[in-house]
Design an enzyme around this catalytic site. Structure first.
Site, PDB file in Angstrom:
ATOM      1  N   CYS A   2       0.795  -1.222  -0.187  1.00  0.00           N
ATOM      2  CA  CYS A   2      -0.008  -0.092  -0.081  1.00  0.00           C
ATOM      3  C   CYS A   2       0.832   1.120   0.092  1.00  0.00           C
ATOM      4  CB  CYS A   2      -0.727   0.098   1.328  1.00  0.00           C
ATOM      5  SG  CYS A   2      -1.795  -1.693   1.354  1.00  0.00           S
ATOM      6  N   ARG A  27       1.050   1.443  -6.033  1.00  0.00           N
ATOM      7  CA  ARG A  27       1.282   0.355  -4.776  1.00  0.00           C
ATOM      8  C   ARG A  27       0.176  -0.315  -4.631  1.00  0.00           C
ATOM      9  NH1 ARG A  27       6.217   2.039  -2.415  1.00  0.00           N
ATOM     10  NH2 ARG A  27       5.919   0.282  -0.873  1.00  0.00           N
ATOM     11  N   TRP A  79      -3.814  -1.778  -1.290  1.00  0.00           N
ATOM     12  CA  TRP A  79      -3.923  -3.097  -2.009  1.00  0.00           C
ATOM     13  C   TRP A  79      -4.386  -4.016  -1.344  1.00  0.00           C
ATOM     14  CZ3 TRP A  79      -1.699  -8.110  -2.363  1.00  0.00           C
ATOM     15  CH2 TRP A  79      -1.833  -8.618  -3.550  1.00  0.00           C
ATOM     16  N   ASN A 105       1.130  -0.233   5.737  1.00  0.00           N
ATOM     17  CA  ASN A 105       1.517  -1.041   4.539  1.00  0.00           C
ATOM     18  C   ASN A 105       2.182  -2.388   5.245  1.00  0.00           C
ATOM     19  OD1 ASN A 105       2.730  -1.944   2.337  1.00  0.00           O
ATOM     20  ND2 ASN A 105       4.271  -0.580   2.304  1.00  0.00           N
ATOM     21  N   GLY A 106       1.837  -3.266   4.786  1.00  0.00           N
ATOM     22  CA  GLY A 106       2.435  -4.545   5.295  1.00  0.00           C
ATOM     23  C   GLY A 106       1.336  -5.501   5.776  1.00  0.00           C
ATOM     24  N   GLU A 488       8.832 -13.459 -20.564  1.00  0.00           N
ATOM     25  CA  GLU A 488       8.509 -12.060 -20.489  1.00  0.00           C
ATOM     26  C   GLU A 488       7.396 -11.567 -21.532  1.00  0.00           C
ATOM     27  OE1 GLU A 488       9.056 -10.421 -18.163  1.00  0.00           O
ATOM     28  OE2 GLU A 488       8.699  -7.990 -18.655  1.00  0.00           O
ATOM     29  N   LYS A 492       3.854 -10.198 -20.048  1.00  0.00           N
ATOM     30  CA  LYS A 492       3.396  -8.762 -20.047  1.00  0.00           C
ATOM     31  C   LYS A 492       1.676  -9.002 -20.815  1.00  0.00           C
ATOM     32  CE  LYS A 492       6.156  -6.144 -18.903  1.00  0.00           C
ATOM     33  NZ  LYS A 492       6.385  -7.062 -17.798  1.00  0.00           N
ATOM     34  N   GLU A 495      -0.512  -9.964 -17.829  1.00  0.00           N
ATOM     35  CA  GLU A 495      -0.830  -9.030 -16.877  1.00  0.00           C
ATOM     36  C   GLU A 495      -1.595  -7.688 -17.384  1.00  0.00           C
ATOM     37  OE1 GLU A 495       3.769  -7.422 -16.480  1.00  0.00           O
ATOM     38  OE2 GLU A 495       2.270  -7.351 -14.517  1.00  0.00           O
ATOM     39  N   HIS A 511       6.652 -32.260 -26.106  1.00  0.00           N
ATOM     40  CA  HIS A 511       6.436 -33.332 -25.063  1.00  0.00           C
ATOM     41  C   HIS A 511       4.895 -33.190 -24.405  1.00  0.00           C
ATOM     42  CE1 HIS A 511      10.541 -34.742 -25.426  1.00  0.00           C
ATOM     43  NE2 HIS A 511      10.815 -33.546 -25.662  1.00  0.00           N
ATOM     44  N   LYS A 610       2.235  -2.534  -8.089  1.00  0.00           N
ATOM     45  CA  LYS A 610       3.502  -2.295  -8.453  1.00  0.00           C
ATOM     46  C   LYS A 610       4.565  -3.010  -7.707  1.00  0.00           C
ATOM     47  CE  LYS A 610       6.809  -0.630 -11.083  1.00  0.00           C
ATOM     48  NZ  LYS A 610       7.103  -1.229 -12.452  1.00  0.00           N
TER      49      LYS A 610
END
Ligand code: AGP
Length: 615
Positions: A2, A27, A79, A105-106, A488, A492, A495, A511, A610
């Protein structure tokens, strides 16, 4: 996960809170809220909104009713971890009297027993969050006669977990008390104001006199005054932060969104990151490593630790290290490494790779590597971040602040810096063939030009991407240096465009996953010219034979590849070890185009934040 902002003594409290929250939205943006000490009434005013990406806009409207004579004030953008993203779970949280407010935050690891105790003692909790226990614990200490700073210190003594907090109290309308463990927090002062923020960008509008709070430190911030103590109350000298960039650099600079701005900043990010670290004549300088060349020469294994895009950069780095330094290297997802009881080889160099320097999985993996006896280096974009402070040595990418949730320029800067590290290791170990150091460092010192060339083809990439705007099934394939690029590219797309995209080693498709290939599936393949090109193209044939449409990232002018696929994303040729830095660029544009075509917010994709400061 956050963002926290706090201000005291500044002339325009509401504007500062909103501007700070907007800068901190990366955040998390599930909800936003503020609490303001009201000097006129001697009370505390609170407003909260939980409207996902619209929360700050709503809050701005609510602030029309904010106190006209504001004192110390705190704000938060959330968040969600514990409790749904609703208004009742939005911060700030209040104590039972409504006279103390707290943002966090945490994660409070032991909040359940703490909450049970508070409930038994008659407190009324009004949210499902872990955070709320803190404000009630502070309330109890204040009720027993402590001032706010003492109360926070005592409360934190019984808390387990990670936190950055800011607290205000109606009875002390000038004061913000801030504290941190693992999660970041910056404090700052001017002659007449004080600021608390989760990052430097949010604090810069107030002052450049900024200090990073250390582990388990508690700061009392007043207009023009700052006191920092440890949890026992012993004074601590606050550590000044050198700020080398302006808040302007954190703005969009004329681009429609941060992602496109940051994609276009990539050549500069590579250039700045490699500046002074290598030159065309074979010199490598990584002094900030703080690990002498003799010790580096004796390293027996390199262990990269990272998450997400940083993990993909680490995978590419593993290959570069084995190629140039001829020492065994591994890259592992940090959240797995941490709990695997890892056994590290004698003289292991652990390299934690993290844009933010705060990702809690990577931080804990780094600590685990140290416990297992490794020397630890952090590769991060954020000066003075938690990892930077805890590692034995630190190498900074110089990408500048990255606001878009999806990593672009920081990822490319990581790739470049880790290649420089691999080359440096090769030099100090004497493992490079004659002439290779000069040749490779010359190639790398012009890498930013190749990145600029690729970025300059952005419109061309977007035109190709538009043809696939409504496809729902993508595979991304690559081999060797192409595999981290494929991973990557798929990340991208997932997300940002919310599209199923799976990345696979091209040779592994037969396989199992090949059974999913049928008409309608698009396969994006990294098919630039390397020693494995023929093998990659044989894999491409296998996909086409089953009806897939194939899009190739191919060298500019490679007609042979172009004839064998349905569409080409042409890139300037660079040698294979360095190629991820360039080859990933068209895949960023691909994801960007598909996300925009679907009306998605490229800077703030759903469900993401982020900085991931929770496990
Ligand atoms: C990348 O686009 C993502 N936002 C995510 O995977 C990110 O790379 C990951 O969370 C690691 O973050 P870090 O580099 O700050 O540690």
């Amino acid at each position: 996960m956050c963002g926290i902002i706090g201000t005291t003594g500044a002339p325009d409290t509401c504007a500062l809170l909103v501007a700070g929250l907007e800068l901190l939205e990366y955040r998390g943006y599930d909800s936003a809220g503020v609490a303001i000490c009201d000097r006129a009434t001697g009370g505390l005013w609170r407003a909260r909104a939980a409207e996902h990406a619209g929360s700050i806009g709503r809050l701005r409207t609510l602030l029309a009713d904010a106190p006209r004579d504001p004192g110390a004030s705190i704000g938060h953008t959330r968040w969600a971890t514990h409790g749904r993203p609703t208004e009742e779970n939005a911060h700030p949280h209040l104590d039972c009297t409504g006279r103390i407010a707290l943002v966090h935050n945490g994660i409070i690891g032991n909040y359940r027993p703490l909450a049970a105790g508070l409930d038994a003692r008659g407190h009324k909790r009004s949210s499902q969050t872990d955070t709320e226990v803190l404000v009630h614990l502070v309330e109890e200490e204040v009720a027993s006669g402590a001032d706010l700073a003492q109360a926070v210190r005592r409360c934190l003594a019984v808390v387990r977990g990670d936190f950055a907090i800011a607290v205000v109290r109606a009875e002390e309308p000038d004061v913000i008390v801030a504290a941190r463990r693992t999660s970041p927090l910056i404090v700052g002062i001017t002659a007449s104001a004080g600021i608390v923020a989760s990052d430097v960008a949010a604090a810069l509008a107030t002052t450049r006199e900024l200090y990073a709070l250390g582990e388990d430190e508690v700061a009392t911030v007043r207009p023009g005054g700052l006191e920092v103590v440890d949890l026992t109350g012993r004074p601590v000298e606050p550590r000044r932060i050198e700020v080398s960039w302006s808040v302007q650099r954190a703005m969009k600079g004329g681009y429609p969104d941060f992602m496109s701005k940051e994609i276009h900043e990539q050549p500069q990010a590579v250039r700045d990151t490699l500046l002074g670290r290598l030159d065309g004549s074979g010199c490598t300088e990584l002094d900030e490593l703080e690990i002498g060349e003799r010790e580096l020469a004796g390293i027996e294994r390199v262990q990269f630790l990272a998450c997400g895009s940083s993990f993909h950069a680490a995978l590419a780095a593993r290959q570069a290290v084995e190629h140039w330094a001829r020492v065994g290297a591994d890259a592992e997802v940090a959240s797995e490494f941490r709990y695997r009881e890892p056994v590290l080889a004698h003289r292991t160099l652990a390299v934690a790779v993290s844009q933010s320097g705060e990702t809690v999985d990577t931080l804990h993996a780094m600590r685990e590597a140290r416990r297992a006896g490794a020397r630890v280096v952090a590769v991060t974009n954020v000066v003075d971040s938690v990892m930077a402070r805890e590692a034995d040595g630190v190498l900074y990418t110089r990408a500048g602040p990255e606001i878009g949730v999806a990593s672009t320029k920081s990822h490319i800067a990581q790739l470049a810096l880790l290649q420089a590290l691999a080359l440096h290791l090769g030099r100090v170990r004497g493992s490079l063939p004659a002439g290779e150091l000069e040749r490779a460092s010359a190639a790398m010192s012009t890498l930013h030009l190749a990145v600029a060339d690729a970025v300059g083809r952005g419109e061309e990439y977007c035109r190709v991407a538009e043809r696939f705007a409504h496809v729902e099934d993508f595979y991304f394939l690559g081999r060797r240096a192409g595999l981290p690029v494929a991973l990557e590219g798929a990340l991208k797309l997932k997300e940002l465009a919310y599209v199923r995209a799976e990345a696979y080693p091209a040779g592994e498709m037969k396989h199992g996953p090949i059974s999913l290939i049928e008409p309608g599936v698009v396969v994006v393949v990294v098919a630039t010219r390397t020693a494995l090109w023929e093998k990659v193209m044989a894999n491409v044939e296998e996909m086409r034979a089953r009806g897939a449409t194939v899009v190739a990232v191919a060298d500019d002018g490679d007609e042979e590849t172009a004839e064998l696929v349905d569409a080409v994303l042409a890139v300037p040729h660079v040698e294979e070890v360095c190629s991820p830095v360039v080859n990933v660029v068209p895949l960023q544009f691909l994801a960007y185009t598909l996300a925009r075509a679907r009306g998605n917010d490229v800077d703030r994709p759903r469900n993401l934040a982020k900085v991931v400061t929770v496990e």
